[in-house]
Design a protein around this motif. Structure first.
Motif, PDB file in Angstrom:
ATOM      1  N   SER A 277     -35.103 -50.844  22.917  1.00  0.00           N
ATOM      2  CA  SER A 277     -33.986 -51.253  23.793  1.00  0.00           C
ATOM      3  C   SER A 277     -33.302 -52.474  23.196  1.00  0.00           C
ATOM      4  O   SER A 277     -32.070 -52.560  23.160  1.00  0.00           O
ATOM      5  CB  SER A 277     -34.497 -51.601  25.191  1.00  0.00           C
ATOM      6  OG  SER A 277     -35.113 -50.491  25.768  1.00  0.00           O
TER       7      SER A 277
ATOM      8  N   GLU B  74     -27.883 -50.356  35.460  1.00  0.00           N
ATOM      9  CA  GLU B  74     -28.212 -49.533  34.299  1.00  0.00           C
ATOM     10  C   GLU B  74     -28.955 -48.264  34.715  1.00  0.00           C
ATOM     11  O   GLU B  74     -28.709 -47.182  34.188  1.00  0.00           O
ATOM     12  CB  GLU B  74     -29.069 -50.341  33.320  1.00  0.00           C
ATOM     13  CG  GLU B  74     -28.286 -51.349  32.519  1.00  0.00           C
ATOM     14  CD  GLU B  74     -27.187 -50.689  31.717  1.00  0.00           C
ATOM     15  OE1 GLU B  74     -27.494 -49.963  30.777  1.00  0.00           O
ATOM     16  OE2 GLU B  74     -26.012 -50.877  32.056  1.00  0.00           O
TER      17      GLU B  74
ATOM     18  N   THR C 141     -29.386 -48.487  25.630  1.00  0.00           N
ATOM     19  CA  THR C 141     -28.769 -49.804  25.483  1.00  0.00           C
ATOM     20  C   THR C 141     -27.589 -49.765  24.514  1.00  0.00           C
ATOM     21  O   THR C 141     -26.572 -50.407  24.767  1.00  0.00           O
ATOM     22  CB  THR C 141     -29.793 -50.855  25.010  1.00  0.00           C
ATOM     23  OG1 THR C 141     -30.489 -50.346  23.887  1.00  0.00           O
ATOM     24  CG2 THR C 141     -30.766 -51.214  26.095  1.00  0.00           C
TER      25      THR C 141
ATOM     26  N   TYR D 147     -30.406 -55.526  30.347  1.00  0.00           N
ATOM     27  CA  TYR D 147     -30.125 -54.322  29.559  1.00  0.00           C
ATOM     28  C   TYR D 147     -31.412 -53.734  28.987  1.00  0.00           C
ATOM     29  O   TYR D 147     -31.587 -52.515  28.939  1.00  0.00           O
ATOM     30  CB  TYR D 147     -29.128 -54.633  28.432  1.00  0.00           C
ATOM     31  CG  TYR D 147     -27.704 -54.471  28.898  1.00  0.00           C
ATOM     32  CD1 TYR D 147     -27.061 -53.238  28.823  1.00  0.00           C
ATOM     33  CD2 TYR D 147     -27.016 -55.531  29.463  1.00  0.00           C
ATOM     34  CE1 TYR D 147     -25.766 -53.074  29.279  1.00  0.00           C
ATOM     35  CE2 TYR D 147     -25.708 -55.378  29.919  1.00  0.00           C
ATOM     36  CZ  TYR D 147     -25.098 -54.149  29.818  1.00  0.00           C
ATOM     37  OH  TYR D 147     -23.819 -53.979  30.281  1.00  0.00           O
ATOM     38  N   THR D 148     -32.321 -54.619  28.563  1.00  0.00           N
ATOM     39  CA  THR D 148     -33.602 -54.131  28.040  1.00  0.00           C
ATOM     40  C   THR D 148     -34.350 -53.385  29.146  1.00  0.00           C
ATOM     41  O   THR D 148     -34.916 -52.312  28.907  1.00  0.00           O
ATOM     42  CB  THR D 148     -34.452 -55.317  27.521  1.00  0.00           C
ATOM     43  OG1 THR D 148     -33.660 -56.056  26.599  1.00  0.00           O
ATOM     44  CG2 THR D 148     -35.720 -54.849  26.825  1.00  0.00           C
TER      45      THR D 148
ATOM     46  N   GLY E  35     -33.019 -49.971  29.443  1.00  0.00           N
ATOM     47  CA  GLY E  35     -33.485 -49.130  28.334  1.00  0.00           C
ATOM     48  C   GLY E  35     -34.930 -48.697  28.538  1.00  0.00           C
ATOM     49  O   GLY E  35     -35.289 -47.536  28.301  1.00  0.00           O
TER      50      GLY E  35
ATOM     51  N   ILE F 214     -29.373 -52.962  21.687  1.00  0.00           N
ATOM     52  CA  ILE F 214     -28.398 -54.001  22.079  1.00  0.00           C
ATOM     53  C   ILE F 214     -27.787 -54.625  20.820  1.00  0.00           C
ATOM     54  O   ILE F 214     -26.577 -54.827  20.733  1.00  0.00           O
ATOM     55  CB  ILE F 214     -29.051 -55.099  22.947  1.00  0.00           C
ATOM     56  CG1 ILE F 214     -29.612 -54.501  24.237  1.00  0.00           C
ATOM     57  CG2 ILE F 214     -28.046 -56.195  23.291  1.00  0.00           C
ATOM     58  CD1 ILE F 214     -30.406 -55.486  25.096  1.00  0.00           C
TER      59      ILE F 214
END
Lengths: 307, 257
Positions: free
Chosen positions: B155, B17, B80, B110-111, B114, B159
Motif C-alpha cells: 500500500s 477508501e 493506493t 490511504y495505507t 490499501g 502511494i
C-alpha cells in the motif's frame, strides 16, 4: 483586534522562473467582505494557493487569525474554508459523502458531520440531490456543493475564488444573498471575481493585484469616489441626426435613438437633464455604460501596463 | 489538531477508501477471485497433478499461499496507486491538503484503505481456493501478521508510485514491469531449492520471496527462508517506505507547485 488575514512581502517564483507574486502586502479585517481583483494571471489564485497550503511560497509571511503559516499552519488552516476556482472533488462520490468526509478531515465526528451536511445542503437547495454523485450535478449546483463543503467546519474566514464563474444570473443572485447573510453572521469573506458588479455590490474593501503587485488596497467607497466621471447611455424618443452640443458634458451619437454622455462627478445628472430638456430631447431610459468599478479597474490596470 | 481529531480524520480516510473500492467491487474484488480461480484450475489441478509433490506437499497446496499473497500484493498496491493518483488527477487531494489533517494521517489513511482491500481480496481468494483443496493452517499468527504487513508494504509502495505519477501510464508501468515479474519470481510456483546456486542467490535479492515463504510457512510450515529474516526485511521496508512517503508529502512532491 487580530486581522483575519495579514500578508507581508509575499513572493512566489515558480520553477520556470515566472514571478507570480512580487512582494504582496495585504490585510483583511475580521468580519470584512473583501474583494481581491486583478486580470487573469495577476497572482490572485497564487495568493489563495499559498494561504491554503496548495502552493509553496518563495518568501514572505502570511498570518491567519494570528497564526503564522510557517509555524502553526495546522491551526491556521482550521480557520479557513476555501472554494477554489476549479472543481476539485471526486466526481464519482455522492455529494453528502463529500461533505461528511470534508468535515472528518477537520476532526468533526461523523454523526455531527451528517447533521451539518443536512443543514448546508438544505440551505443551498441541494438536499434532494444528496445521494447523487457529484458528476450528475449542474455547474451551478457543483459550485453550491463546493460552498457547502467549504462551510462544513464553520470557518471564520471563507475564501471564494471566482464563486459565480459560469453560474446563471438567477443562481448568482441567490448566491450573493447567501454570502451577504453569512458575512452578516460574522464570517470574514475574501472574494476574487471578474464580475466587478459583484465586487461593488458585496465588498466593503478591495485590493487590486496586477503583475504580482498590489496596485490598490482601499475601501470600495473610497475607490468609487475617485471616479472623475461616469458615462451614461441614454435612449431617446425622437430620432436625432447629429449629437447635440451641451455646455458641461461631452456627447456622442451612437445611433439615431441613442446618445452616450460623459457626466462629470461634480456637475451631476440633474444638470444634464437641465441642458437636454430645452433642446426638446426626451429621455426614455438611461443606464451606466459600464459598471463604475469596472471603469476604474480597467483604468488602473491599463495605467499599470503602460508604465 | 488533537489526537482524537486526528483519529477521526484517519477513520474518515479509511472509510472513504473502503467505500470507494466496495462501490466498484466488480472491478476490485471480483477479478482477482476469477484470475486466482483459473490459476488453481490450471496450475493446481490440471498441471499440478502431473508435477507431483513440492517440498513434500501436493503441488496445489504448495502454490495456494503464494497465489493468495500475490492477490493481496497486487490489490493493496492497486488500491493506493489508483486512488491516490485519481485524487491528484481530479484534484480532490486538495480537500485533505487544505485541512489541518497532518500528512502522516493521510499516509496512514490511504495505507489503511490499501490494507483493507488487500485483506478482503485475500479472504475472497482463500475462499475460492477452498473449492480446490482443503487448507491447513500451521501457524495463524504468522499467517495473519505476514499478510497484514505485506499489504501495508505494498500500500505504501502504491502511494509513492502515485505521488510520482504524472499520467495514467505511470501508474501501470511499475505493476506491469516490476511488481508482476518479482511476484512470479518470488517462489509462488516453485521452491528456490530447485534453482542452481547462482539463481538461488539472485532470488534472495527479491523481497517478495521473503513474504511468500513466510506466508507459506503460516499455512504448511515450510519455508526456504528463516522466518525472523523475513519479518526483519518486511518491517525494514515498511519503515523505509513510510518515511519516504511522508517526506514526499511534506515536500509536496507531485502535489504542490
Amino acid at each position: 483586534m487580530t486581522c483575519a488575514l495579514e500578508i507581508n512581502d509575499l513572493h512566489k517564483t515558480y520553477r520556470n522562473g515566472l514571478v507570480a507574486l512580487d512582494g504582496i502586502n495585504l490585510y483583511v479585517e475580521q468580519g470584512d467582505f473583501f474583494a481581491l481583483l486583478g486580470p487573469n494571471g495577476a497572482g490572485k489564485s497564487t495568493v489563495i494557493g499559498i494561504i491554503t497550503s496548495l502552493i509553496n511560497k518563495t518568501s514572505g509571511k502570511a498570518i491567519i487569525y494570528g497564526n503564522d503559516i510557517d509555524t502553526s499552519f495546522a491551526k491556521a488552516k482550521a480557520f479557513i474554508g476555501v472554494l477554489p476556482q476549479e472543481y476539485n472533488f471526486n466526481v464519482w462520490e455522492p455529494i453528502e459523502e463529500i461533505l461528511v468526509n470534508q468535515a472528518g478531515y477537520y476532526g468533526i465526528e461523523r454523526h455531527e458531520a451528517f447533521n451539518r451536511a443536512e443543514h448546508w445542503l438544505k440551505k443551498l437547495g441541494l438536499w434532494e440531490k444528496r445521494r447523487d454523485i457529484a458528476r450528475n450535478l449542474s455547474g451551478g449546483m457543483k459550485r453550491r456543493m463546493m460552498i457547502a463543503r467549504a462551510l462544513m467546519h464553520n470557518p471564520k474566514l471563507l475564501i471564494l475564488d471566482e464563486p459565480t464563474a459560469g453560474v446563471d444570473i438567477e443562481n448568482r443572485r441567490t448566491m450573493w444573498k447567501f454570502l451577504v447573510e453569512l458575512n452578516r453572521q460574522g464570517t470574514t469573506i475574501i472574494l476574487t471575481t471578474h464580475y466587478l458588479e459583484e465586487a461593488e455590490n458585496l465588498c466593503r474593501n478591495i485590493a487590486i493585484i496586477d503583475k504580482g503587485k498590489v496596485i490598490e488596497h482601499t475601501s470600495t467607497r473610497e475607490l468609487i469616489n475617485r471616479l472623475g466621471s461616469e458615462t451614461f447611455v441614454l435612449d431617446i424618443k425622437q430620432p436625432l441626426s447629429k449629437a447635440p452640443i451641451l455646455n458641461c458634458h461631452a456627447v456622442r451619437l451612437i445611433d439615431e435613438h441613442t446618445l452616450e454622455v460623459d457626466v462629470d462627478k461634480h456637475t451631476g445628472i440633474s444638470n444634464l437633464f437641465n441642458e437636454l430638456t430645452p433642446l426638446g430631447i426626451d429621455v426614455q431610459s438611461m443606464r451606466n455604460k459600464t459598471n463604475r468599478l469596472e471603469q476604474l479597474f480597467l483604468k488602473m490596470v491599463d495605467e499599470g501596463h503602460a508604465a | 489538531m488533537n489526537a482524537s481529531q486526528q483519529w477521526i480524520a484517519l477513520r474518515t480516510i479509511i472509510i472513504k477508501e473502503f467505500l470507494r473500492f466496495i462501490r466498484i467491487w466488480k472491478q476490485t474484488v471480483l477479478p482477482p477471485m476469477i484470475t486466482t480461480g483459473l490459476y488453481f484450475i490450471i496450475f493446481g489441478n490440471l498441471i499440478g497433478e502431473r508435477i507431483g509433490e513440492m517440498e513434500g506437499y501436493r503441488y496445489i497446496d504448495f502454490i495456494v499461499p503464494g497465489l493468495i499473497l500475490m492477490a493481496v500484493i497486487t490489490q493493496s498496491y492497486a488500491n493506493t496507486v489508483s486512488s491516490f493518483y485519481m485524487a491528484k488527477f481530479q484534484r480532490n487531494i486538495e480537500e485533505m491538503m487544505v485541512s489541518p489533517t497532518p500528512n502522516y494521517i493521510i499516509v496512514l489513511g490511504y495505507t489503511g484503505g490499501g490494507i483493507a482491500r488487500g485483506l478482503i481480496v485475500g479472504v475472497a481468494v482463500t475462499t475460492v481456493s477452498m473449492i480446490f483443496t482443503q487448507l491447513n493452517i500451521h501457524n495463524i499468527a504468522v499467517l495473519l501478521s505476514i499478510v497484514t504487513l505485506t499489504a501495508t508494504l505494498f500500500s505504501l509502495a502504491g502511494i509513492i508510485n502515485a505521488i510520482y505519477a504524472k499520467t495514467f501510464d505511470d501508474i501501470s508501468i511499475i505493476p506491469t514491469f516490476i511488481l508482476t515479474p518479482l511476484t512470479y519470481l518470488g517462489g509462488i510456483f516453485y521452491s528456490i531449492t530447485l534453482l542452481p546456486n547462482f539463481w538461488q542467490n539472485v532470488s534472495l535479492a527479491n523481497p517478495i520471496l521473503y513474504m511468500i515463504n513466510a506466508f507459506r510457512y503460516g499455512f504448511i510450515g515450510v519455508s526456504d527462508i528463516n522466518l525472523s529474516i523475513s519479518y526483519s526485511i518486511i518491517i525494514a521496508f515498511i519503515i523505509a517506505l513510510y518515511l519516504f512517503c511522508l517526506r514526499l508529502l511534506n515536500k509536496g512532491v507531485g502535489i504542490r507547485s
